[in-house]
Design a protein around this motif. Structure first.
Motif, PDB file in Angstrom:
ATOM      1  N   UNK A 125       0.864  -1.209   0.000  1.00  0.00           N
ATOM      2  CA  UNK A 125       0.000   0.000   0.000  1.00  0.00           C
ATOM      3  C   UNK A 125       0.886   1.239   0.000  1.00  0.00           C
ATOM      4  N   UNK A 126       0.595   2.171  -0.866  1.00  0.00           N
ATOM      5  CA  UNK A 126       1.396   3.373  -0.979  1.00  0.00           C
ATOM      6  C   UNK A 126       1.098   4.349   0.134  1.00  0.00           C
ATOM      7  N   UNK A 127       1.881   5.386   0.241  1.00  0.00           N
ATOM      8  CA  UNK A 127       1.659   6.389   1.285  1.00  0.00           C
ATOM      9  C   UNK A 127       0.340   7.104   1.064  1.00  0.00           C
ATOM     10  N   UNK A 128      -0.294   7.480   2.186  1.00  0.00           N
ATOM     11  CA  UNK A 128      -1.556   8.210   2.081  1.00  0.00           C
ATOM     12  C   UNK A 128      -1.296   9.604   1.530  1.00  0.00           C
ATOM     13  N   UNK A 129      -2.248  10.037   0.729  1.00  0.00           N
ATOM     14  CA  UNK A 129      -2.131  11.382   0.163  1.00  0.00           C
ATOM     15  C   UNK A 129      -2.320  12.416   1.262  1.00  0.00           C
ATOM     16  N   UNK A 130      -1.541  13.482   1.220  1.00  0.00           N
ATOM     17  CA  UNK A 130      -1.680  14.552   2.190  1.00  0.00           C
ATOM     18  C   UNK A 130      -2.861  15.445   1.831  1.00  0.00           C
ATOM     19  N   UNK A 131      -3.137  16.449   2.659  1.00  0.00           N
ATOM     20  CA  UNK A 131      -4.242  17.356   2.363  1.00  0.00           C
ATOM     21  C   UNK A 131      -4.002  18.087   1.045  1.00  0.00           C
ATOM     22  N   UNK A 132      -5.104  18.346   0.367  1.00  0.00           N
ATOM     23  CA  UNK A 132      -5.005  19.027  -0.925  1.00  0.00           C
ATOM     24  C   UNK A 132      -4.459  20.434  -0.734  1.00  0.00           C
ATOM     25  N   UNK A 133      -3.618  20.837  -1.643  1.00  0.00           N
ATOM     26  CA  UNK A 133      -3.091  22.201  -1.591  1.00  0.00           C
ATOM     27  C   UNK A 133      -4.201  23.182  -1.923  1.00  0.00           C
ATOM     28  N   UNK A 134      -4.263  24.321  -1.237  1.00  0.00           N
ATOM     29  CA  UNK A 134      -5.309  25.296  -1.545  1.00  0.00           C
ATOM     30  C   UNK A 134      -5.078  25.897  -2.919  1.00  0.00           C
ATOM     31  N   UNK A 135      -6.138  26.306  -3.564  1.00  0.00           N
ATOM     32  CA  UNK A 135      -5.956  26.982  -4.844  1.00  0.00           C
ATOM     33  C   UNK A 135      -5.284  28.323  -4.622  1.00  0.00           C
ATOM     34  N   UNK A 136      -4.594  28.854  -5.626  1.00  0.00           N
ATOM     35  CA  UNK A 136      -4.053  30.209  -5.483  1.00  0.00           C
ATOM     36  C   UNK A 136      -5.189  31.226  -5.307  1.00  0.00           C
ATOM     37  N   UNK A 137      -4.850  32.385  -4.818  1.00  0.00           N
ATOM     38  CA  UNK A 137      -5.822  33.462  -4.649  1.00  0.00           C
ATOM     39  C   UNK A 137      -5.395  34.652  -5.488  1.00  0.00           C
ATOM     40  N   UNK A 138      -6.286  35.094  -6.351  1.00  0.00           N
ATOM     41  CA  UNK A 138      -6.059  36.275  -7.181  1.00  0.00           C
ATOM     42  C   UNK A 138      -6.996  37.379  -6.704  1.00  0.00           C
ATOM     43  N   UNK A 139      -6.422  38.492  -6.244  1.00  0.00           N
ATOM     44  CA  UNK A 139      -7.211  39.649  -5.809  1.00  0.00           C
ATOM     45  C   UNK A 139      -7.085  40.716  -6.888  1.00  0.00           C
ATOM     46  N   UNK A 140      -8.194  41.072  -7.500  1.00  0.00           N
ATOM     47  CA  UNK A 140      -8.183  42.027  -8.609  1.00  0.00           C
ATOM     48  C   UNK A 140      -8.715  43.376  -8.148  1.00  0.00           C
ATOM     49  N   UNK A 141      -8.007  44.443  -8.494  1.00  0.00           N
ATOM     50  CA  UNK A 141      -8.445  45.801  -8.195  1.00  0.00           C
ATOM     51  C   UNK A 141      -8.089  46.684  -9.383  1.00  0.00           C
ATOM     52  N   UNK A 142      -8.650  47.883  -9.423  1.00  0.00           N
ATOM     53  CA  UNK A 142      -8.479  48.737 -10.600  1.00  0.00           C
ATOM     54  C   UNK A 142      -7.362  49.760 -10.460  1.00  0.00           C
ATOM     55  N   UNK A 143      -7.248  50.368  -9.287  1.00  0.00           N
ATOM     56  CA  UNK A 143      -6.407  51.548  -9.121  1.00  0.00           C
ATOM     57  C   UNK A 143      -5.099  51.244  -8.412  1.00  0.00           C
ATOM     58  N   UNK A 144      -4.100  52.049  -8.681  1.00  0.00           N
ATOM     59  CA  UNK A 144      -2.824  51.911  -8.011  1.00  0.00           C
ATOM     60  C   UNK A 144      -2.944  52.076  -6.510  1.00  0.00           C
ATOM     61  N   UNK A 145      -3.786  52.998  -6.044  1.00  0.00           N
ATOM     62  CA  UNK A 145      -3.926  53.226  -4.608  1.00  0.00           C
ATOM     63  C   UNK A 145      -4.583  52.020  -3.944  1.00  0.00           C
ATOM     64  N   UNK A 146      -5.502  51.352  -4.660  1.00  0.00           N
ATOM     65  CA  UNK A 146      -6.122  50.130  -4.140  1.00  0.00           C
ATOM     66  C   UNK A 146      -5.085  49.006  -4.052  1.00  0.00           C
ATOM     67  N   UNK A 147      -4.292  48.861  -5.097  1.00  0.00           N
ATOM     68  CA  UNK A 147      -3.253  47.839  -5.108  1.00  0.00           C
ATOM     69  C   UNK A 147      -2.258  48.071  -3.971  1.00  0.00           C
TER      70      UNK A 147
END
Length: 223
Positions: free
Chosen positions: A1-23
């Motif tokens: 029996x192979x090793x148990x799979x670890x917890x799934x890696x979280x998906x990346x997070x993309x935060x989108x904004x419009x303005x330089x001051x927001x960024x």
């Protein structure tokens, strides 16, 4: 029996904004506790620029499975709103239709902890291709929307459409969180030169822990 799979890696997070001051506000917030890769994407103003920038970013292999949050400033539509209030969309509305948001209630609770003392409003966030002033604000409020901005609807619709992901149970997680910088009784001319704009900037800097809590929740089993 192979090793148990670890917890799934979280998906990346993309935060989108419009303005330089927001960024700048979002990038300078507390990044501790991020469960996976995070980037703050500046799209430029308006729905067309948001569509192009988000589509291009999600076309890259490293961001193909990313969860997406549209963030930045907005104009509040409801009487009694103040600069620095937070808006969590349960759906975004635009010319292409409505896009439902993921785990809104969890995000509201996380934001209440991240920015204690600030009002957090939940409801439809509508899109516009221009800055909304005067009577137009009341007309949008009559549709049931609680706030308006120029990019969120386009951002979330593009995110859901990218890579062939639709609106079903396996759809890409998306959310829209905006900070009120302009409200019916508190209209601003320039962000950052008025006390209300500075207040909104400080709140936007403080929201990242709530975004990361929402992001971590995406790994939990759904009932």
């Amino acid at each position: 029996m192979g090793p148990e799979a670890g917890p799934a890696a979280p998906p990346p997070l993309l935060i989108a904004c419009a303005l330089g001051i927001e960024q700048f506000a979002l990038r300078s917030g507390d990044r501790g506790g991020a469960p996976g890769p995070v980037t703050v994407l500046r799209t430029g103003m308006g729905p067309d620029r948001a569509h192009r920038a988000v589509s291009r970013a999600l076309g890259e292999e490293r961001w193909r499975e990313a969860a997406v949050i549209a963030s930045g400033f907005c104009a509040g539509l409801a009487p009694g709103m103040h600069p620095g209030d937070v808006v969590v969309a349960d759906e975004t509305r635009g010319p292409g239709g409505a896009t439902s948001c993921t785990e809104t209630e969890l995000l509201v609770k996380a934001l209440a902890r991240a920015v204690p003392g600030r009002a957090v409003h939940t409801g439809p966030l509508t899109g516009s291709d221009h800055v909304v002033r005067g009577p137009e604000r009341a007309a949008l409020r009559a549709t049931g929307a609680i706030a308006v901005d120029m990019e969120s609807a386009s951002t979330l619709r593009t995110a859901r459409a990218a890579a062939g992901l639709g609106g079903g149970p396996g759809a890409r997680p998306v959310a829209a969180v905006r900070v009120v910088v302009d409200a019916p009784e508190h209209e601003l001319v320039r962000i950052g030169t008025v006390r209300g704009g500075i207040s909104a900037f400080r709140v936007l800097r403080a929201v990242l822990p709530a975004f990361f809590e929402w992001h971590r929740s995406l790994l939990l089993p759904r009932r």
